[in-house]
Design an enzyme around this catalytic site. Structure first.
Site, PDB file in Angstrom:
ATOM      1  N   CYS A  37       0.809  -1.223   0.000  1.00 35.23           N
ATOM      2  CA  CYS A  37       0.000   0.000   0.000  1.00 35.23           C
ATOM      3  C   CYS A  37       0.844   1.275   0.000  1.00 35.23           C
ATOM      4  O   CYS A  37       0.530   2.233  -0.700  1.00 35.23           O
ATOM      5  CB  CYS A  37      -0.941   0.004   1.193  1.00 35.23           C
ATOM      6  SG  CYS A  37      -0.214  -0.623   2.696  1.00 35.23           S
TER       7      CYS A  37
ATOM      8  N   GLN B 169       1.445   5.168   9.100  1.00 34.51           N
ATOM      9  CA  GLN B 169       0.527   4.172   8.536  1.00 34.51           C
ATOM     10  C   GLN B 169      -0.628   3.841   9.477  1.00 34.51           C
ATOM     11  O   GLN B 169      -0.449   3.664  10.682  1.00 34.51           O
ATOM     12  CB  GLN B 169       1.307   2.909   8.166  1.00 34.51           C
ATOM     13  CG  GLN B 169       2.282   3.189   7.031  1.00 34.51           C
ATOM     14  CD  GLN B 169       3.080   1.980   6.571  1.00 34.51           C
ATOM     15  OE1 GLN B 169       4.280   2.108   6.386  1.00 34.51           O
ATOM     16  NE2 GLN B 169       2.452   0.846   6.364  1.00 34.51           N
TER      17      GLN B 169
HETATM   18  N1  HSE Z   1       1.828  -3.497   4.864  1.00 28.93           N
HETATM   19  C1  HSE Z   1       0.851  -2.484   5.013  1.00 28.93           C
HETATM   20  C2  HSE Z   1       0.723  -2.035   6.431  1.00 28.93           C
HETATM   21  C3  HSE Z   1      -0.455  -2.915   4.489  1.00 28.93           C
HETATM   22  O1  HSE Z   1       1.159  -2.765   7.309  1.00 28.93           O
HETATM   23  O2  HSE Z   1       0.221  -0.955   6.662  1.00 28.93           O
HETATM   24  C4  HSE Z   1      -0.312  -3.168   3.031  1.00 28.93           C
HETATM   25  O3  HSE Z   1      -1.006  -3.430   2.101  1.00 28.93           O
END
Ligand code: HSE
Length: 371
Positions: free
Chosen positions: A138, A165
């Site tokens: 993402c 994130q």
């Molecule tokens: N690896 C990403 C995350 C999600 O941990 O935010 C990815 O698609």
């Protein structure tokens, strides 16, 4: 004849967002969907627009059923991919495999799909007979859509990034942890948050609650609320986290850059308490000195989802927060300015919905290419 498209893992977060988008875009009119399950075989098919589709869920581990499909699209996760993909291929299945999981991304026979960026390569790969199409991580897709114009015009020497994130990237259990943490603090605040209590006393009490063994951290391992987690995924030998490693590797694979053309990309990936939008801060070394107006024009002309947020406080607060982007396909990029490091150093900040462009949307779109 309409193609048979099998869906596996459509009940989870990414799968549900995928189906919702496909319904919005009337994608289901273009093929015959077949729904599979790893745990609810024989139960009724899903309900679409208040109507249950005729038929029952098939067994996602039944090879004979899977072999009949023209296309399989899976959001079931790595374990399923590792178990089923090799057997299907070695049994001679020649259908298209579309996957949200990362396992097959770097295989030489797989294409990482992000069509606004590598649509031509996807078409060429289909013509060349490739059969395996995988969504990128993402952070990679969201960065590439935001900086697409700079990549396309080959203007980037290197990128240093920091990510912020969302909980959704860790899966639904992570969101549940975050919400339980909110609830747990709320039980204390409900009784204690009044003007007569010293703020430092509240801060001390809250810290104590968060450090207790019974604070809900089943998936996040440490509190995410009022905190952050500076590590996502496993450790690589060079000290990067796997999430950080993916940025350079997947980006260059998408751009088909090799050897001396590789764009260096490195930074820190951090989990924060946003719900489903990932944010990223970039320091970009450009190959040449370009003025900000031209940079903004190059970025905004690249694809229809990216938009420039003027580098002003009021605009940034309105249009450049996870909350303002959640549930949309928008990719705003703002805080664009020349860094004080020099004229070739560009600073920028961008946001995107991790479940849409970060996961489901590229899969939905590649399915259309294959139909
Ligand atoms: N690896 C990403 C995350 C999600 O941990 O935010 C990815 O698609």
């Amino acid at each position: 004849m309409k193609k048979l498209v099998g869906f596996v893992g459509w009940r989870g977060m990414v799968g549900s967002v995928l189906l919702k988008r496909m319904l919005e875009e009337n994608d289901f009119e273009k093929f015959i969907p077949v729904f599979f399950s790893t745990s609810q075989v024989g139960k009724k098919n899903p309900k679409f627009k208040k109507k249950i589709l005729p038929g029952f869920l098939k067994d996602a581990y039944n090879l004979e059923e899977l072999m009949e499909l023209d296309i399989i699209i899976t959001c079931q996760g790595s374990d399923y991919t590792q178990k089923i993909y090799p057997i299907l291929r070695s049994s001679g299945w020649l259908g298209y495999w579309i996957d949200a999981a990362s396992d097959l991304r770097m295989n030489k026979d797989s294409v990482i799909v992000l069509d606004p960026i590598n649509g031509k390569n996807i078409k060429q790969s289909i013509e060349n007979g490739l059969k395996t199409f995988i969504g990128s991580n993402c952070t990679v897709s969201l960065m590439m859509l935001a900086l697409g114009g700079l990549f396309r015009n080959n203007l980037i020497e290197w990128i240093s990034f920091s990510t912020y994130q969302a909980a959704s990237g860790g899966g639904s259990g992570y969101i549940m942890d975050l919400l339980q943490q909110v609830y747990c603090l709320n039980k204390y605040l409900y009784k204690n948050l009044d003007l007569s209590t010293s703020i430092l006393k509240i801060e001390k009490d809250i810290t104590k609650i968060m450090n207790k063994n019974n604070f809900p951290v089943k998936n996040s391992l440490v509190p995410l609320i009022l905190n952050l987690i500076p590590w996502i995924d496993s450790r690589m030998n060079n000290g990067q986290s796997r999430e950080e490693w993916k940025m350079e590797k997947e980006t260059n694979k998408i751009l088909k850059k090799k050897n001396k053309d590789i764009i260096k990309i490195d930074g820190n990936c951090v989990r924060i308490g946003a719900l489903r939008c990932h944010s990223q801060s970039f320091l970009i070394k450009l190959k040449k000195n370009i003025n900000i107006n031209d940079i903004e024009r190059i970025i905004s002309n690249d694809n229809k989802w990216v938009s420039i947020v003027p580098n002003e406080k009021s605009e940034s607060l309105k249009k450049l927060t996870p909350l303002s982007i959640t549930g949309t396909l928008k990719i705003p990029i703002g805080r664009i300015r020349k860094s004080s490091l020099g004229q070739k150093y560009l600073s920028a900040f961008s946001i995107g919905d991790q479940l849409l462009w970060g996961a489901a949307e590229p899969l939905r779109r590649v399915l259309k290419f294959l139909l």
